[in-house]
Write an enzyme that holds these catalytic residues in place. Sequence first.
Site, PDB file in Angstrom:
ATOM      1  N   GLU A 117       0.863  -1.194   0.000  1.00  0.00           N
ATOM      2  CA  GLU A 117       0.000   0.000   0.000  1.00  0.00           C
ATOM      3  C   GLU A 117       0.893   1.236   0.000  1.00  0.00           C
ATOM      4  O   GLU A 117       1.766   1.395   0.859  1.00  0.00           O
ATOM      5  CB  GLU A 117      -0.967   0.014   1.191  1.00  0.00           C
ATOM      6  CG  GLU A 117      -1.878   1.237   1.119  1.00  0.00           C
ATOM      7  CD  GLU A 117      -3.134   1.148   1.973  1.00  0.00           C
ATOM      8  OE1 GLU A 117      -3.600   0.022   2.267  1.00  0.00           O
ATOM      9  OE2 GLU A 117      -3.648   2.227   2.340  1.00  0.00           O
ATOM     10  N   ASP A 139       9.463   7.306   1.832  1.00  0.00           N
ATOM     11  CA  ASP A 139       9.083   7.434   0.425  1.00  0.00           C
ATOM     12  C   ASP A 139       9.075   6.061  -0.249  1.00  0.00           C
ATOM     13  O   ASP A 139      10.065   5.327  -0.180  1.00  0.00           O
ATOM     14  CB  ASP A 139      10.129   8.363  -0.223  1.00  0.00           C
ATOM     15  CG  ASP A 139       9.745   8.837  -1.603  1.00  0.00           C
ATOM     16  OD1 ASP A 139       9.170   8.053  -2.370  1.00  0.00           O
ATOM     17  OD2 ASP A 139      10.061   9.998  -1.899  1.00  0.00           O
ATOM     18  N   ASP A 141      -1.942  11.933  -3.305  1.00  0.00           N
ATOM     19  CA  ASP A 141      -1.932  13.407  -3.257  1.00  0.00           C
ATOM     20  C   ASP A 141      -2.356  13.948  -4.621  1.00  0.00           C
ATOM     21  O   ASP A 141      -1.789  13.565  -5.643  1.00  0.00           O
ATOM     22  CB  ASP A 141      -0.532  13.914  -2.905  1.00  0.00           C
ATOM     23  CG  ASP A 141      -0.212  13.694  -1.436  1.00  0.00           C
ATOM     24  OD1 ASP A 141      -1.152  13.649  -0.619  1.00  0.00           O
ATOM     25  OD2 ASP A 141       0.979  13.558  -1.108  1.00  0.00           O
TER      26      ASP A 141
HETATM   27  C1  LIG Z   1      -4.210  12.269   0.278  1.00  0.00           C
HETATM   28  S1  LIG Z   1      -3.336  11.233   1.376  1.00  0.00           S
HETATM   29  C2  LIG Z   1      -4.343   9.729   1.416  1.00  0.00           C
HETATM   30  C3  LIG Z   1      -4.041   8.869   2.613  1.00  0.00           C
HETATM   31  C4  LIG Z   1      -4.828   7.545   2.677  1.00  0.00           C
HETATM   32  N1  LIG Z   1      -4.435   6.654   1.612  1.00  0.00           N
HETATM   33  C5  LIG Z   1      -6.316   7.773   2.664  1.00  0.00           C
HETATM   34  O1  LIG Z   1      -6.966   7.421   1.660  1.00  0.00           O
HETATM   35  O2  LIG Z   1      -6.820   8.303   3.665  1.00  0.00           O
HETATM   36  C6  LIG Z   1      -1.952  10.733   0.388  1.00  0.00           C
HETATM   37  C7  LIG Z   1      -0.838  10.109   1.220  1.00  0.00           C
HETATM   38  O3  LIG Z   1       0.227   9.680   0.361  1.00  0.00           O
HETATM   39  C8  LIG Z   1       1.439   9.896   1.055  1.00  0.00           C
HETATM   40  N2  LIG Z   1       2.539   9.960   0.075  1.00  0.00           N
HETATM   41  C9  LIG Z   1       2.812  10.985  -0.770  1.00  0.00           C
HETATM   42  N3  LIG Z   1       3.910  10.727  -1.481  1.00  0.00           N
HETATM   43  C10 LIG Z   1       4.351   9.506  -1.092  1.00  0.00           C
HETATM   44  C11 LIG Z   1       5.474   8.710  -1.448  1.00  0.00           C
HETATM   45  N4  LIG Z   1       6.362   9.128  -2.359  1.00  0.00           N
HETATM   46  N5  LIG Z   1       5.632   7.498  -0.845  1.00  0.00           N
HETATM   47  C12 LIG Z   1       4.720   7.086   0.077  1.00  0.00           C
HETATM   48  N6  LIG Z   1       3.654   7.802   0.456  1.00  0.00           N
HETATM   49  C13 LIG Z   1       3.466   9.000  -0.104  1.00  0.00           C
HETATM   50  C14 LIG Z   1       1.212  11.201   1.788  1.00  0.00           C
HETATM   51  O4  LIG Z   1       2.094  11.378   2.867  1.00  0.00           O
HETATM   52  C15 LIG Z   1      -0.243  11.081   2.216  1.00  0.00           C
HETATM   53  O5  LIG Z   1      -0.385  10.552   3.516  1.00  0.00           O
END
Ligand SMILES: C[S@@+](CC[C@H](N)C(=O)[O-])C[C@H]1O[C@@H](n2cnc3c(N)ncnc32)[C@H](O)[C@@H]1O
Length: 233
Positions: free
Chosen positions: A69, A121, A143
């Site tokens: 995930e 990341d 995001d």
């Molecule tokens: C809009 S949030 C959605 C969180 C969750 N999946 C939800 O549906 O509630 C997007 C998430 O992706 C994470 N994210 C962004 N870039 C990422 C990366 N390069 N690797 C892992 N996670 C990342 C952010 O920190 C953020 O928590």
Amino acid sequence: MTDRADTPPQRRNFYGRRVGKGLRQSQRGYLEQDLAGLSIPGVEVDDNPDRARLDPAALFGRAAPLWLEVGFGGGEHMVHMAARYPAVNLIGCEPFVNGVAMLLGKIRRAGVTNLRIHPGDVRDLFDVLPDGCVEKCFLNYPDPWPKKRHHRRRFVTPEHLLPLARVLAPGAEFRIATDIPDYVRQAHEEVPGAGFDLLTEGGTPWEDWLSTRYEQKALREGRVPHYLTFRRR
Ligand SMILES: C[S@@+](CC[C@H](N)C(=O)[O-])C[C@H]1O[C@@H](n2cnc3c(N)ncnc32)[C@H](O)[C@@H]1O
């Protein structure tokens, strides 16, 4: 760890948030007590500058299908999947420390043991995973980066999709949930070119879906979820 990756160590730009509002005392406790035991050694460049490839079965102490995930947020979907599929090994990535702390609390309460965490990341994890080792990947409410000049930061760009395609097994499922119509557009444009076929899409979630915090926020604000399923060729 097994053989080396062919990619050199990289320092990457990360544009999201890593730390948010203050953590509760209990969450600080989860991070101090539980995170080290659930983290994946050898993902960070400093720990593994040669980018030696990891052995996922050794990480979990058992051979089992591996699911990933990306950006698990508060971790509700991760823990739900881990509880529903105890015979699967699950890895989650999330750089936002408050989200990691929330996941750790949920893991304690659910008592699931088939989860490991990279609190950073996902691109660093891609570097060190072997080819074709992941059988399913979840990208829930990535995001949105709504400004046009920021669209290249989205996950659905070759920088992320090509390494994802490498670590996915042929036939593996790649699920995307989003509430942003322009994200759907970009997914259609970019995901097939990275080695995927679109299987299904629409407004009905997967049978085993658990609605996430971001989905709940989107629904409260009147946005409409869209679910896409791709298959790695
Ligand atoms: C809009 S949030 C959605 C969180 C969750 N999946 C939800 O549906 O509630 C997007 C998430 O992706 C994470 N994210 C962004 N870039 C990422 C990366 N390069 N690797 C892992 N996670 C990342 C952010 O920190 C953020 O928590």
